[in-house]
Design a protein around this motif. Structure first.
Motif, short mmCIF file in Angstrom:
data_model
loop_
_atom_site.label_atom_id
_atom_site.label_comp_id
_atom_site.label_asym_id
_atom_site.label_seq_id
_atom_site.Cartn_x
_atom_site.Cartn_y
_atom_site.Cartn_z
N LEU A 126 -4.86 -2.02 2.40
CA LEU A 126 -4.28 -1.36 1.22
C LEU A 126 -3.96 -2.38 0.13
CD1 LEU A 126 -1.71 1.41 2.25
CD2 LEU A 126 -3.71 1.65 0.80
N HIS A 127 -3.38 -3.49 0.54
CA HIS A 127 -3.04 -4.55 -0.40
C HIS A 127 -4.30 -5.09 -1.07
CE1 HIS A 127 -1.86 -8.57 -1.80
NE2 HIS A 127 -0.68 -8.01 -2.00
N ARG A 128 -5.33 -5.37 -0.27
CA ARG A 128 -6.57 -5.92 -0.82
C ARG A 128 -7.21 -4.95 -1.82
NH1 ARG A 128 -10.21 -7.24 3.64
NH2 ARG A 128 -11.25 -5.27 3.24
N ASP A 160 5.08 -10.40 -9.90
CA ASP A 160 4.90 -10.79 -8.48
C ASP A 160 5.98 -10.18 -7.61
OD1 ASP A 160 2.64 -12.26 -9.06
OD2 ASP A 160 3.67 -14.20 -9.08
N ASP A 161 7.23 -10.25 -8.07
CA ASP A 161 8.34 -9.66 -7.30
C ASP A 161 8.15 -8.16 -7.11
OD1 ASP A 161 9.48 -12.16 -7.19
OD2 ASP A 161 11.06 -11.73 -8.66
N ALA A 162 7.76 -7.48 -8.19
CA ALA A 162 7.57 -6.03 -8.12
C ALA A 162 6.43 -5.68 -7.17
CB ALA A 162 7.30 -5.46 -9.51
N LEU A 163 5.36 -6.45 -7.21
CA LEU A 163 4.22 -6.20 -6.34
C LEU A 163 4.59 -6.41 -4.87
CD1 LEU A 163 1.34 -5.30 -6.80
CD2 LEU A 163 0.65 -7.67 -6.88
N GLN A 164 5.31 -7.48 -4.60
CA GLN A 164 5.76 -7.72 -3.23
C GLN A 164 6.69 -6.61 -2.76
OE1 GLN A 164 7.61 -11.52 -2.64
NE2 GLN A 164 7.99 -11.15 -0.49
N GLU A 165 7.62 -6.21 -3.60
CA GLU A 165 8.54 -5.13 -3.25
C GLU A 165 7.80 -3.80 -3.05
OE1 GLU A 165 11.88 -5.10 -2.62
OE2 GLU A 165 11.77 -7.28 -2.67
N THR A 166 6.72 -3.61 -3.80
CA THR A 166 5.93 -2.39 -3.66
C THR A 166 5.36 -2.28 -2.25
OG1 THR A 166 5.34 -2.35 -5.99
CG2 THR A 166 3.87 -1.17 -4.48
N PHE A 167 4.72 -3.33 -1.78
CA PHE A 167 4.09 -3.25 -0.46
C PHE A 167 5.12 -3.30 0.67
CE2 PHE A 167 0.43 -3.89 -3.11
CZ PHE A 167 -0.45 -2.99 -2.55
N LEU A 168 6.26 -3.88 0.41
CA LEU A 168 7.35 -3.79 1.39
C LEU A 168 7.84 -2.35 1.48
CD1 LEU A 168 9.25 -5.29 3.31
CD2 LEU A 168 10.72 -5.77 1.35
N ALA A 169 7.96 -1.69 0.34
CA ALA A 169 8.36 -0.27 0.33
C ALA A 169 7.31 0.60 1.01
CB ALA A 169 8.59 0.20 -1.11
#
Length: 190
Positions: free
Chosen positions: A38-40, A61-70
């Protein structure tokens, strides 16, 4: 000998052939391979869209990381529909959260721009004004249907087609509700 309790099922096999819906279901079953796929598939276009809304690459970058953590935490609550629209909704909200967090530190932290903290972009200031200003109050007074359309099309930057898919309503209804919401906001703010 089983390593996991009997109630725990193995995540389904996933690969490049898997649909986004299948990947989300596999993530809900705790498949890290599905999350990687999904990330790729989605991180590049999410980054591009978030970058159009925020000039700070660290915030993106922070928002993207938080997105996939969510996504990892809440994939089991995915109600169906278009996974890409669901991911965009999460990403847009995470970006707003990141900007709010940074904005509140900048506003209340006592540091002036140029003293070790970045200067807030115009979009950051607008987003903070939406949340805390007259516009935020006017948005809160809108009916939930009108507010959802404004959030999807204006705040999240979705096209009419994307908003229609996300909200599960026809495109014409999105346009009508957006027109009604703008008229009500003009009345409230004048």
């Amino acid at each position: 000998m089983r390593l996991f309790p009997s109630w725990r099922r193995e995540p389904p096999e996933v690969g490049d052939h898997s649909t986004d819906s299948e990947l989300v279901a596999a993530v809900a079953a705790r498949s890290t391979a599905a999350l990687r796929l999904l990330h790729r598939r989605h991180a590049p276009w999410l980054r591009a869209r978030l970058t159009r809304r925020c000039a700070d690459p660290d915030a993106v970058d922070d928002a993207l990381q938080e997105t996939f953590l969510a996504v990892w935490r809440s994939a089991g609550r995915f109600a169906g529909g278009d996974p890409a629209a669901w991911l965009w909704t999460i990403a847009a909200r995470r970006l707003v959260s990141v900007l709010r967090g940074r904005g509140s530190r900048w506003i209340g932290g006592g540091a002036e721009p140029g003293e070790g903290s970045p200067v807030a972009s115009a979009e950051d200031v607008v987003l903070l004004g939406v949340e805390h200003g007259d516009l935020g109050e006017a948005l809160r007074r809108l009916s939930p249907e009108l507010r959802a359309v404004i959030q999807a099309t204006v705040l999240d930057g979705l096209t009419t087609r994307e908003a229609a898919r996300l909200l599960g309503i026809p495109e014409g209804t999105v346009k009508t509700r957006a027109m009604r919401a703008r008229a009500r906001l003009r009345e409230e703010l004048s």
